[in-house]
Design a protein around this motif. Structure first.
Motif, PDB file in Angstrom:
ATOM      1  N   VAL A  16      -9.286  43.561   4.106  1.00  0.00           N
ATOM      2  CA  VAL A  16      -8.041  43.537   4.878  1.00  0.00           C
ATOM      3  C   VAL A  16      -6.988  42.713   4.151  1.00  0.00           C
ATOM      4  O   VAL A  16      -5.835  43.114   4.031  1.00  0.00           O
ATOM      5  CB  VAL A  16      -8.285  42.994   6.308  1.00  0.00           C
ATOM      6  CG1 VAL A  16      -6.972  42.715   7.021  1.00  0.00           C
ATOM      7  CG2 VAL A  16      -9.118  43.972   7.119  1.00  0.00           C
ATOM      8  N   ARG A  17      -7.380  41.556   3.641  1.00  0.00           N
ATOM      9  CA  ARG A  17      -6.412  40.690   2.939  1.00  0.00           C
ATOM     10  C   ARG A  17      -5.843  41.392   1.702  1.00  0.00           C
ATOM     11  O   ARG A  17      -4.641  41.301   1.439  1.00  0.00           O
ATOM     12  CB  ARG A  17      -7.059  39.366   2.510  1.00  0.00           C
ATOM     13  CG  ARG A  17      -7.347  38.405   3.605  1.00  0.00           C
ATOM     14  CD  ARG A  17      -6.214  37.965   4.508  1.00  0.00           C
ATOM     15  NE  ARG A  17      -4.875  37.999   3.997  1.00  0.00           N
ATOM     16  CZ  ARG A  17      -3.810  38.276   4.741  1.00  0.00           C
ATOM     17  NH1 ARG A  17      -3.932  38.560   6.008  1.00  0.00           N
ATOM     18  NH2 ARG A  17      -2.603  38.272   4.223  1.00  0.00           N
ATOM     19  N   ARG A  18      -6.686  42.090   0.950  1.00  0.00           N
ATOM     20  CA  ARG A  18      -6.183  42.813  -0.234  1.00  0.00           C
ATOM     21  C   ARG A  18      -5.145  43.850   0.166  1.00  0.00           C
ATOM     22  O   ARG A  18      -4.164  44.066  -0.541  1.00  0.00           O
ATOM     23  CB  ARG A  18      -7.329  43.476  -0.993  1.00  0.00           C
ATOM     24  CG  ARG A  18      -8.028  42.556  -1.961  1.00  0.00           C
ATOM     25  CD  ARG A  18      -8.943  43.305  -2.929  1.00  0.00           C
ATOM     26  NE  ARG A  18      -9.995  44.044  -2.277  1.00  0.00           N
ATOM     27  CZ  ARG A  18     -11.205  43.559  -1.975  1.00  0.00           C
ATOM     28  NH1 ARG A  18     -11.501  42.315  -2.262  1.00  0.00           N
ATOM     29  NH2 ARG A  18     -12.098  44.317  -1.393  1.00  0.00           N
ATOM     30  N   THR A  24       2.609  41.145   2.919  1.00  0.00           N
ATOM     31  CA  THR A  24       2.895  39.750   3.244  1.00  0.00           C
ATOM     32  C   THR A  24       3.859  39.139   2.233  1.00  0.00           C
ATOM     33  O   THR A  24       4.835  38.482   2.615  1.00  0.00           O
ATOM     34  CB  THR A  24       1.575  38.945   3.288  1.00  0.00           C
ATOM     35  OG1 THR A  24       0.731  39.517   4.287  1.00  0.00           O
ATOM     36  CG2 THR A  24       1.804  37.498   3.604  1.00  0.00           C
ATOM     37  N   ARG A  25       3.594  39.362   0.938  1.00  0.00           N
ATOM     38  CA  ARG A  25       4.477  38.813  -0.100  1.00  0.00           C
ATOM     39  C   ARG A  25       5.895  39.357   0.031  1.00  0.00           C
ATOM     40  O   ARG A  25       6.872  38.650  -0.179  1.00  0.00           O
ATOM     41  CB  ARG A  25       3.926  39.129  -1.492  1.00  0.00           C
ATOM     42  CG  ARG A  25       2.811  38.213  -1.924  1.00  0.00           C
ATOM     43  CD  ARG A  25       2.467  38.388  -3.392  1.00  0.00           C
ATOM     44  NE  ARG A  25       1.985  39.721  -3.715  1.00  0.00           N
ATOM     45  CZ  ARG A  25       0.706  40.094  -3.620  1.00  0.00           C
ATOM     46  NH1 ARG A  25      -0.195  39.253  -3.218  1.00  0.00           N
ATOM     47  NH2 ARG A  25       0.350  41.306  -3.947  1.00  0.00           N
ATOM     48  N   ARG A  26       6.013  40.610   0.417  1.00  0.00           N
ATOM     49  CA  ARG A  26       7.324  41.247   0.465  1.00  0.00           C
ATOM     50  C   ARG A  26       8.114  40.905   1.727  1.00  0.00           C
ATOM     51  O   ARG A  26       9.329  40.707   1.661  1.00  0.00           O
ATOM     52  CB  ARG A  26       7.138  42.761   0.366  1.00  0.00           C
ATOM     53  CG  ARG A  26       8.435  43.510   0.344  1.00  0.00           C
ATOM     54  CD  ARG A  26       8.233  44.963   0.038  1.00  0.00           C
ATOM     55  NE  ARG A  26       9.499  45.665   0.189  1.00  0.00           N
ATOM     56  CZ  ARG A  26       9.600  46.945   0.463  1.00  0.00           C
ATOM     57  NH1 ARG A  26       8.523  47.682   0.579  1.00  0.00           N
ATOM     58  NH2 ARG A  26      10.776  47.501   0.589  1.00  0.00           N
ATOM     59  N   CYS A  31      10.930  37.096   7.448  1.00  0.00           N
ATOM     60  CA  CYS A  31      10.794  37.640   8.800  1.00  0.00           C
ATOM     61  C   CYS A  31      11.531  36.766   9.813  1.00  0.00           C
ATOM     62  O   CYS A  31      11.389  35.546   9.813  1.00  0.00           O
ATOM     63  CB  CYS A  31       9.315  37.740   9.179  1.00  0.00           C
ATOM     64  SG  CYS A  31       9.051  38.463  10.800  1.00  0.00           S
ATOM     65  N   VAL A  32      12.313  37.411  10.684  1.00  0.00           N
ATOM     66  CA  VAL A  32      13.041  36.665  11.706  1.00  0.00           C
ATOM     67  C   VAL A  32      12.206  36.468  12.972  1.00  0.00           C
ATOM     68  O   VAL A  32      12.561  35.669  13.835  1.00  0.00           O
ATOM     69  CB  VAL A  32      14.396  37.346  12.056  1.00  0.00           C
ATOM     70  CG1 VAL A  32      15.332  37.312  10.864  1.00  0.00           C
ATOM     71  CG2 VAL A  32      14.181  38.746  12.565  1.00  0.00           C
ATOM     72  N   GLY A  94       2.071  27.751   0.965  1.00  0.00           N
ATOM     73  CA  GLY A  94       1.606  28.993   0.352  1.00  0.00           C
ATOM     74  C   GLY A  94       1.076  29.996   1.342  1.00  0.00           C
ATOM     75  O   GLY A  94       0.429  30.972   0.971  1.00  0.00           O
ATOM     76  N   GLY A  95       1.313  29.785   2.628  1.00  0.00           N
ATOM     77  CA  GLY A  95       0.802  30.690   3.653  1.00  0.00           C
ATOM     78  C   GLY A  95      -0.324  30.051   4.442  1.00  0.00           C
ATOM     79  O   GLY A  95      -0.393  28.828   4.569  1.00  0.00           O
TER      80      GLY A  95
END
Length: 168
Positions: A16-18, A24-26, A31-32, A94-95
């Motif tokens: 799922v993370r891959r 996520t990076r994009r 995100c508002v 870094g998240g």
């Protein structure tokens, strides 16, 4: 064949993370309406699983478990009007600070509205399949954790001190 439910869950998490990471990076940093806010989707089981793999929350495991339980109660209360939500306490520069293969289940399984708007149908369908696999692996893992393992939960010595095991 007896599969290890924790290994299967971690494998599903990595898949799922891959798939999520490019999205996520994009999108996440701009995100508002971020989803990594309080109350977080972190459960006590998420903290204990990650801690069993060596992860340590900044203020200790007991405090993190208590905070996750408090988050359940916060989620039941009406949302504060006009107040901006605070970031999740496990969100770092870094998240997410959880291990990549043991992120909180509720966070990992969440497909946000921006994903639905920005991803094409094949990409979204692939994410849904991966999340269903993660949900199944999580269900198997939780069922295993709730089931007695024979290490004393099923059998105990008789109260009289006899050596024969007895069942309740």
């Amino acid at each position: 064949m007896n599969r290890n439910p924790l290994a299967e869950y971690r494998r599903a998490q990595r898949e799922v993370r891959r798939a999520f990471d490019p999205f996520t990076r994009r999108f996440c940093s701009a995100c508002v309406t971020p989803c990594c806010v309080r109350p977080a989707r972190v459960q006590p089981a998420d903290i204990l699983l990650a801690a069993s793999a060596g992860w340590r929350p900044p203020d200790g495991i007991d405090a993190a478990v208590a905070r996750a339980a408090e988050g359940w109660m916060e989620a039941l209360l009406p949302a504060g009007e006009g107040s901006a939500p605070e970031p999740c306490e496990y969100l770092g520069p870094g998240g997410c600070t959880f291990p990549d293969d043991l992120r909180p289940f509720g966070c990992t399984a969440y497909l946000c509205p921006i994903m639905h708007a920005e991803l094409d149908r094949p990409a979204l369908d692939r994410l849904r399949r991966l999340v269903r696999r993660l949900e199944a692996a999580h269900g198997d893992l939780m069922a295993r954790l709730e089931r007695p393992t024979g290490n004393g939960a099923e059998e105990q010595e008789r109260p009289s001190g006899g050596a024969r095991p007895w069942r309740r």
